[in-house]
Design a protein around this motif. Structure first.
Motif, mmCIF file in Angstrom:
data_model
loop_
_atom_site.group_PDB
_atom_site.id
_atom_site.type_symbol
_atom_site.label_atom_id
_atom_site.label_comp_id
_atom_site.label_asym_id
_atom_site.label_seq_id
_atom_site.Cartn_x
_atom_site.Cartn_y
_atom_site.Cartn_z
ATOM 1 N N ALA A 56 -2.886 -4.234 -1.694
ATOM 2 C CA ALA A 56 -2.296 -3.419 -2.416
ATOM 3 C C ALA A 56 -3.123 -2.692 -3.897
ATOM 4 O O ALA A 56 -2.940 -2.039 -4.473
ATOM 5 C CB ALA A 56 -0.768 -3.448 -2.186
ATOM 6 N N LEU A 57 -3.275 -4.520 -4.232
ATOM 7 C CA LEU A 57 -3.434 -4.301 -5.267
ATOM 8 C C LEU A 57 -5.045 -4.235 -5.439
ATOM 9 O O LEU A 57 -5.872 -3.279 -6.652
ATOM 10 C CB LEU A 57 -3.495 -5.948 -6.212
ATOM 11 N N LEU A 537 7.741 -5.379 4.108
ATOM 12 C CA LEU A 537 7.165 -5.816 3.475
ATOM 13 C C LEU A 537 6.279 -4.740 3.863
ATOM 14 O O LEU A 537 5.269 -4.696 4.793
ATOM 15 C CB LEU A 537 6.033 -6.626 3.477
ATOM 16 N N PRO A 538 5.568 -3.201 2.855
ATOM 17 C CA PRO A 538 4.712 -2.017 4.167
ATOM 18 C C PRO A 538 3.368 -2.753 3.683
ATOM 19 O O PRO A 538 2.845 -3.627 2.567
ATOM 20 C CB PRO A 538 4.913 -1.079 2.426
ATOM 21 N N ASP A 539 2.663 -2.131 4.219
ATOM 22 C CA ASP A 539 1.012 -2.355 4.964
ATOM 23 C C ASP A 539 0.589 -1.436 4.399
ATOM 24 O O ASP A 539 0.384 -0.283 5.038
ATOM 25 C CB ASP A 539 1.509 -3.206 5.997
ATOM 26 N N TYR A 557 2.392 -0.015 -4.690
ATOM 27 C CA TYR A 557 3.239 -0.340 -5.793
ATOM 28 C C TYR A 557 4.398 -0.941 -4.881
ATOM 29 O O TYR A 557 5.069 -2.140 -5.618
ATOM 30 C CB TYR A 557 3.650 0.924 -6.680
ATOM 31 N N MET A 558 5.272 -0.139 -3.886
ATOM 32 C CA MET A 558 6.319 -0.840 -3.428
ATOM 33 C C MET A 558 5.603 -2.181 -2.929
ATOM 34 O O MET A 558 6.405 -3.140 -2.140
ATOM 35 C CB MET A 558 6.495 -0.048 -2.349
ATOM 36 N N SER A 559 4.914 -2.392 -1.993
ATOM 37 C CA SER A 559 4.125 -3.844 -1.394
ATOM 38 C C SER A 559 4.175 -4.157 -2.145
ATOM 39 O O SER A 559 4.044 -5.435 -2.524
ATOM 40 C CB SER A 559 3.115 -2.688 -0.587
ATOM 41 N N THR A 560 3.826 -4.423 -3.772
ATOM 42 C CA THR A 560 3.208 -5.248 -4.269
ATOM 43 C C THR A 560 4.531 -5.436 -4.940
ATOM 44 O O THR A 560 4.289 -7.061 -5.473
ATOM 45 C CB THR A 560 2.578 -4.254 -5.784
#
Length: 710
Positions: A56-57, A537-539, A557-560
Motif C-alpha cells: 500500500a505504501l 485488510l484491503p489487498d 489509503y484504507m489498506s494503510t
C-alpha cells in the motif's frame, strides 16, 4: 509510573499454592499460552507488514511520484520496521516498560549477526577455482559505497544512542537506578535520521565530490562469466531498439557493433548508459550496484551446458532436434536422447497439468524450450514485483514466472497453483534495456507513465535466448506499433474479475494445496484469524492481465489505515504477553526484549534477506540489515522519546537500568569486528565469518539470560 500486567496478575492468582487442581492446571499451561499468543502476534505483524502495508505504501509513493531514494528511506523504511516502532511506542506510553528498548537493541544484534550469516549461507555456490581457493564456495561481495554509507550511519546511531542513555540517576523512592533521556538527546538521536535521508538523496553528488566513483567503477570482477563470444563490456547497461544515440564516440560504436554481433540480435541500435542516464532508472540503478560476483555460479564458464534446452517437437531417434551449441562435451552427447524424451514429457505436462501444478514442478527453473518452427521459446524468468519496487530487500520483491515469447506476443503465468488464471500479456515494447553482467532485462512500456517490467534470467543461456526472441518480437510487431497499438488482448477472451488478477500472491484464506501436514495443521489452526484479516485488510496487490494496477489510491489509503490498526493490536498483544512471560520466568523486560521479542520481530527481515541472497542480491540483503538497524535506532527509539519528552516536562526517566548499556557496547563491538573483517578481506563476507557471527549471537543470548540467574 509502574507498568501493570493483568496477565501476570492472573498468573500470580492462579499460582497461589495449588489450593485447587484447576488453578494448578491453569498455572502449568499459562506460560505455553503466552508463548503461543506471542508467536501468533509475530505472525500477524509479519503478514500485515509484508503483504498489506508495504504494498500500500508503495502505491502511495508511486501515486505522488516520490523518488525511490526518499521513499525507500522514509515511507518504506517506516512500513518495514513498523513492528519495532510500534513495540517501542506501546511499551513507552501504555505498559511503561523497557521491552521496547530491549527489542530494538536485540533486533540490532540479531540483524547484524544472524541475518548477515543467513545471507552468506543462502548465497550462490561458487565454483570458480580461483575464487573458491581464495574465499570458499559461499561468500558475498559487498559494494564499498554501501559499506561506508550504511555502516557509517549505523555506527553514528550507536554512538548517539549511547550518549542518550549515558545519564544514570538514582530513584530514592523505588531504590533503583534509572536512565534519564533528555529532550535534547532525543532530538539529537532523531535528527541523525534526517541527516541519513539527505545523504541517501544526494549520495551520487557526495560520491563524485570525494572521488568514490572511480574506485567503485574499478571494483574487481574476476569471477564474472564472460559475455558471449568474449565481448568485453566496459559498461553493462545498453539500450536496445530505442533511445538516443548521442554522445557515442568511435570506440563506443565499434564496441556496440561487436556486442550486436555477439548477441545475434539482428539490426540493433544500442548505446552506453552513463551515470546520469542510470539516475533516470533509479530502481535499475540500485540493482546494478550489486557486485557481479554475487551472481556467479559457474566458475566463469558459459552456463549453456547447465540448461536443458530442447525443441518443443522432438523425435526420439533424432539427436538433431536438441539445440546445438559449440561446446557440447561427451557426457552431453550421451544423454541427448534422455533429454529429448524428458522435454517431451515436460511439454505434455505443461499442456495437461497447467491448472493443477506449479510451473516449476512441470519445468525446471533452468529449463529452456525452443520451437524452431514457430520461433517460440518458453522459460522461467524472475520478474520484479510492482508492489515492492521502492522497498529494500523484501521476500516478495521478485516473482518467478513461466514466460512464453513468440514473434507475435509475450505472455507469462506465475509459479503457483492454477497459473493460467493469473496469466499476463505484455504490451508491444519497442525499447529494451539490458544488463549483460547481471542478466537483467528491462522492458520499457511504450506509453509514458505506465510501469516498466524488470526481468532477471536464471542463466546466461536463457538470457541469450530471450534477447534473440525479443529481437524477433520487436521486428514482427513493428507494423502494429505503427498503427498505434500498444497492448494485445488475451486470446482466452473475456475474463472474470478474479481471473484478471495477474499478481501471483496467494490469498490468506486460500488452502495450501502443496503444503506438508504440519503446514496444513497450522493453516487450519489460524484460519479464523486469517478469515478476519482477509476481509478487514484491503489487498492492493491486484493486476489486470496487462500488468496494470487496478487498486485505487483510496484502497491504498484504507489498506494503510487498517494495517496500522492491526499492527497496533498485534504489537500491544505481543508486548503484554511477553511482559507477562518475563514475569513468569523471572527475567527483566529488557532481557525478554533482546532475546525472544527481537528474534520474533526480525524474523521477516531474516527470511527476506535470505531470499535476496539466493537470487544474487546478497549485497542488498546486507545493506538492508544496516539500513533497518539505522532506522530502528534513529526513528524507532528517537521519535517516541521526542514525543514523550515533549509531553512530560522535557525528559524521560522511567527506564530502569537493566544492563541495557552492556548490550549497546555489544552492538558496538560486533560492528567493529565486522568492519575489521571487511577491511581484512576486501569487503567480502566469508562462510567462516557467518559461523563466527552465529557463535557470537549464541554467546550473547546466553550471557543476557545467564546474568539474571547467576
Amino acid at each position: 509510573v509502574k507498568r501493570t500486567s493483568t496477565m501476570a496478575d492472573d498468573y500470580a492468582y492462579a499460582d497461589d499454592g495449588g489450593e485447587n487442581d484447576g488453578n494448578a492446571l491453569g498455572s502449568f499451561f499459562y506460560p505455553f499460552a503466552l508463548v503461543a499468543i506471542s508467536v501468533t502476534s509475530f505472525w500477524v505483524q509479519s503478514v500485515v507488514t509484508e503483504e498489506r502495508l508495504v504494498p500500500a505504501l508503495n502505491i502511495i509513493s508511486e501515486y505522488f511520484n516520490i523518488p525511490d531514494d526518499i521513499a525507500g528511506a522514509t515511507l518504506m523504511a517506516a512500513g518495514a520496521s513498523s513492528p519495532e516502532l510500534l513495540c517501542t511506542i506501546i511499551s513507552l506510553f501504555v505498559t511503561h516498560s523497557s521491552l521496547g528498548l530491549g527489542t530494538i537493541v536485540g533486533s540490532e544484534i540479531f540483524n547484524q549477526l544472524i541475518i548477515c550469516a543467513g545471507s552468506v549461507y543462502s548465497s550462490k555456490v561458487h565454483s570458480n577455482d580461483e575464487s573458491v581457493k581464495k574465499y570458499g564456495e559461499r561468500f558475498l561481495v559487498l559494494d564499498r559505497t554501501m559499506v561506508v554509507r550504511e555502516v557509517g550511519f549505523y555506527a553514528l546511531s550507536i554512538i548517539l544512542l549511547y550518549v542518550a542513555l549515558s545519564e544514570v540517576v538514582w530513584d530514592k523512592n523505588d531504590q533503583v537506578e534509572r536512565i534519564n533521556v533528555s529532550l535534547f538527546k532525543a532530538c539529537l538521536l532523531f535528527g541523525g535520521y534526517l541527516l541519513y535521508v539527505v545523504v541517501c538523496v544526494y549520495m551520487e553528488q557526495i560520491m563524485a565530490i570525494i572521488g568514490f566513483v572511480l574506485a567503485w567503477e574499478e571494483a574487481p570482477s574476476a569471477s564474472l562469466p564472460p559475455v558471449p563470444q568474449e565481448v568485453t563490456v566496459s559498461d553493462s547497461w545498453y539500450n536496445l531498439y530505442g533511445g538516443s544515440n548521442q554522445g557515442l564516440n568511435d570506440s563506443n560504436e565499434t564496441h556496440l557493433r561487436s556486442l550486436e554481433s555477439a548477441m545475434s540480435c539482428g539490426s540493433v541500435r544500442c548505446r552506453n548508459f552513463h551515470e546520469e542516464d542510470l539516475h533516470q532508472l533509479p530502481f535499475i540503478y540500485n540493482l546494478t550496484s550489486e557486485p557481479v560476483e554475487n551472481f556467479e555460479t559457474s566458475g566463469g564458464k558459459s552456463t549453456h551446458d547447465s540448461v536443458s534446452a530442447c525443441s518443443s517437437f522432438v523425435n526420439d531417434d533424432d539427436d538433431n532436434n536438441t539445440i546445438d551449441t559449440d561446446t557440447i562435451d561427451t557426457n552431453r552427447k550421451k544423454v541427448r536422447g534422455l533429454l529429448s524424451k524428458g522435454c517431451k514429457m515436460l511439454r505434455c505436462g505443461d499442456r495437461c497439468g497447467a491448472d493443477r501444478d506449479y510451473p516449476v514442478q512441470v519445468n525446471d527453473v533452468l529449463e529452456l524450450t525452443n520451437d524452431d518452427d514457430t520461433c517460440e521459446i518458453r522459460c522461467h524468468l524472475w520478474e520484479r514485483s510492482y508492489f515492492y519496487s521502492k522497498a529494500r530487500a523484501r521476500a516478495h520483491a521478485f516473482q518467478l514466472r513461466w514466460f512464453t515469447i513468440t514473434p507475435q506476443k509475450i505472455s507469462s503465468v506465475p509459479d503457483r497453483n492454477s497459473p493460467t488464471k493469473h496469466a499476463m500479456v505484455y504490451p508491444l515494447f519497442d525499447e529494451i534495456h539490458v544488463d549483460v553482467k547481471r542478466r537483467i532485462i528491462q522492458l520499457v512500456h511504450p506509453v509514458e507513465g505506465k510501469r516498466d517490467f524488470v526481468l532477471i534470467a536464471p542463466s546466461l543461456a536463457i538470457f541469450d535466448a530471450v534477447l534473440q526472441a525479443l529481437d524477433k518480437y520487436v521486428t514482427a510487431t513493428s507494423s502494429l506499433r505503427d498503427m498505434g497499438v500498444t497492448e494485445l488482448e488475451d486470446d482466452r477472451g473475456v475474463l472474470s474479475k478474479r481471473d484478471r488478477n495477474a499478481d501471483p500472491h496467494v490469498e490468506l484464506i486460500e488452502f495450501p494445496k502443496n503444503a506438508s501436514m504440519p503446514g496444513i495443521a497450522l493453516w487450519v489452526a489460524t484460519f479464523p484469524l486469517r478469515l478476519i484479516m482477509h476481509y478487514s485488510l484491503p489487498d492492493v496487490r491486484q493486476l489486470d492481465h496487462h500488468g496494470h494496477v487496478t487498486a485505487s489510491i483510496f484502497v491504498a489509503y484504507m489498506s494503510t489505515v487498517m494495517s496500522l490498526t492491526w499492527l497496533l493490536a498485534g504489537s500491544y498483544t505481543m508486548v503484554v504477553s511477553l511482559e507477562s512471560l518475563a514475569d513468569v520466568i523471572g527475567i527483566p523486560d529488557s532481557v525478554m526484549g533482546v532475546t525472544l521479542s527481537a528474534a520474533g520481530t526480525s524474523l521477516p527481515a531474516y527470511i527476506a534477506s535470505r531470499i535476496a541472497a539466493e537470487r544474487g542480491f546478497g549485497n542488498q540483503a546486507v545493506a538492508n540489515v544496516f539500513g533497518s538497524n539505522t532506522f530502528n535506532i534513529f526513528v524507532g527509539l528517537g521519535l517516541p522519546w521526542v514525543i514523550y519528552c515533549l509531553a512530560n516536562d522535557g525528559s524521560y526517566s522511567e527506564l530502569e537500568n537493566e544492563h541495557i548499556l552492556e548490550s549497546i557496547l555489544t552492538m558496538a563491538g560486533a560492528l567493529v569486528l565486522f568492519v575489521a573483517l571487511m577491511i581484512q578481506t576486501g569487503y567480502v563476507v566469508l562462510k567462516w565469518h557467518a559461523d563466527l557471527f552465529v557463535l557470537l549471537y549464541i554467546c550473547y543470548v546466553a550471557y543476557s539470560i545467564g546474568q539474571v540467574f547467576l
